[in-house]
Motif scaffolding. Structure first.
Motif, PDB file in Angstrom:
ATOM      1  N   ASP A 178      32.957  35.881  28.825  1.00  0.00           N
ATOM      2  CA  ASP A 178      34.194  35.295  28.295  1.00  0.00           C
ATOM      3  C   ASP A 178      33.996  33.782  28.273  1.00  0.00           C
ATOM      4  O   ASP A 178      34.206  33.096  29.280  1.00  0.00           O
ATOM      5  CB  ASP A 178      35.391  35.670  29.171  1.00  0.00           C
ATOM      6  CG  ASP A 178      36.727  35.238  28.577  1.00  0.00           C
ATOM      7  OD1 ASP A 178      36.736  34.262  27.797  1.00  0.00           O
ATOM      8  OD2 ASP A 178      37.748  35.854  28.915  1.00  0.00           O
ATOM      9  N   ALA A 181      37.197  31.551  29.082  1.00  0.00           N
ATOM     10  CA  ALA A 181      37.568  31.548  30.495  1.00  0.00           C
ATOM     11  C   ALA A 181      36.559  30.752  31.313  1.00  0.00           C
ATOM     12  O   ALA A 181      36.933  29.996  32.217  1.00  0.00           O
ATOM     13  CB  ALA A 181      37.654  32.983  31.018  1.00  0.00           C
ATOM     14  N   THR A 184      37.146  27.028  30.783  1.00  0.00           N
ATOM     15  CA  THR A 184      38.322  26.569  31.521  1.00  0.00           C
ATOM     16  C   THR A 184      38.021  26.461  33.013  1.00  0.00           C
ATOM     17  O   THR A 184      38.393  25.477  33.664  1.00  0.00           O
ATOM     18  CB  THR A 184      39.515  27.501  31.266  1.00  0.00           C
ATOM     19  OG1 THR A 184      39.842  27.467  29.867  1.00  0.00           O
ATOM     20  CG2 THR A 184      40.730  27.070  32.072  1.00  0.00           C
ATOM     21  N   ASP A 185      37.347  27.459  33.563  1.00  0.00           N
ATOM     22  CA  ASP A 185      36.984  27.399  34.984  1.00  0.00           C
ATOM     23  C   ASP A 185      36.090  26.195  35.262  1.00  0.00           C
ATOM     24  O   ASP A 185      36.305  25.458  36.229  1.00  0.00           O
ATOM     25  CB  ASP A 185      36.256  28.688  35.400  1.00  0.00           C
ATOM     26  CG  ASP A 185      37.206  29.863  35.574  1.00  0.00           C
ATOM     27  OD1 ASP A 185      38.434  29.640  35.653  1.00  0.00           O
ATOM     28  OD2 ASP A 185      36.714  31.008  35.630  1.00  0.00           O
TER      29      ASP A 185
END
Length: 243
Positions: A178, A181, A184-185
């Motif tokens: 992903d 995701a 963003t992490d």
């Protein structure tokens, strides 16, 4: 030479196919003269386009996202503003923006990490470094850009270079199941599982080098204009609507 002319064969191959397209209003001899003169000072450079300009005897030469001007006799190379004093338009800036956007669009979204706005009205391309503070600030506003109808397409530009922690993080984000995701992490300082796969990170960096990027984030607008630094969503949509 100025910084705009740092060209390598691999970068040119990545940026765009090395084909010379000559306008019907430029003679074969002029095209050959320009190519030969350019080859003497930039042997790896392969013009992707040679076009006439409104100035008699002056030709616009594009090499991927780079734009320069040469006289038809191949003697003079011009790098700088060319302003039509009647319209006050900077012809060189306009041409540079168009060339930059063509090359970015030619990459294709499959070579980017894209955060699509639900009701997109605009689309920007951002050269980003996961460990850059202002890049992280920009990403923290990703929902704000979406609310303003701005889709964000990310290209990687780890400023510390290849085979550094920032570079490795970019590769791991790209290779994640992903990508959004993982991006963003990583932007939030969270660890991302180290992964390796075929990835375009180094190609992104080469393109950024050709464009003369010095810092991140570097935002490419829809018209090819480059805006350095973080711009908050409401201000950015104003800039886009005025560009």
């Amino acid at each position: 030479m100025t910084r705009r002319f740092r060209i390598g064969a691999a970068s040119l191959a990545m940026a765009t196919a090395a084909l010379l397209s000559v306008s019907t209003t430029i003679s074969a001899s002029e095209a050959q003269t320009i190519r030969a003169a350019l080859a003497k000072v930039l042997p790896d450079a392969k013009p992707t386009s040679v076009q006439p300009t409104p100035i008699d005897g002056l030709f616009q030469v594009e090499i991927g996202p780079q734009v320069m001007y040469m006289t038809g006799d191949g003697r003079y190379l011009i790098d700088g503003a060319i302003v039509d004093l009647e319209t006050r338009e900077n012809l060189a800036e306009k041409a540079q923006n168009e060339a930059r956007q063509r090359v970015v669009d030619a990459l294709g979204k499959d070579q980017m990490i894209v955060f699509e706005a639900p009701n997109a009205k605009h689309e920007i391309t951002v050269f980003t470094d996961i460990d850059c503070g202002y890049c992280r600030k920009l990403h923290q506003q990703i929902e704000g850009y979406a609310e303003e109808g701005i889709s964000v397409r990310y290209l990687f530009y780890p400023r510390t270079g290849v085979d550094t922690p920032s570079y490795d993080k970019a590769v791991s984000v790209w290779c994640a199941d992903d990508q959004q995701a993982a991006m963003t992490d990583a932007k939030n300082g969270k660890p991302v599982d180290s992964q390796a796969c075929n990835n375009p990170v180094q190609r992104h960096m080469e393109l950024g080098e050709l464009m003369g990027i010095r810092g991140t984030p570097a935002i490419i607008l829809e018209n090819g204009q480059m805006v350095p630094g973080f711009v908050e969503p409401k201000r950015l949509v104003q800039v886009l609507e005025q560009s």
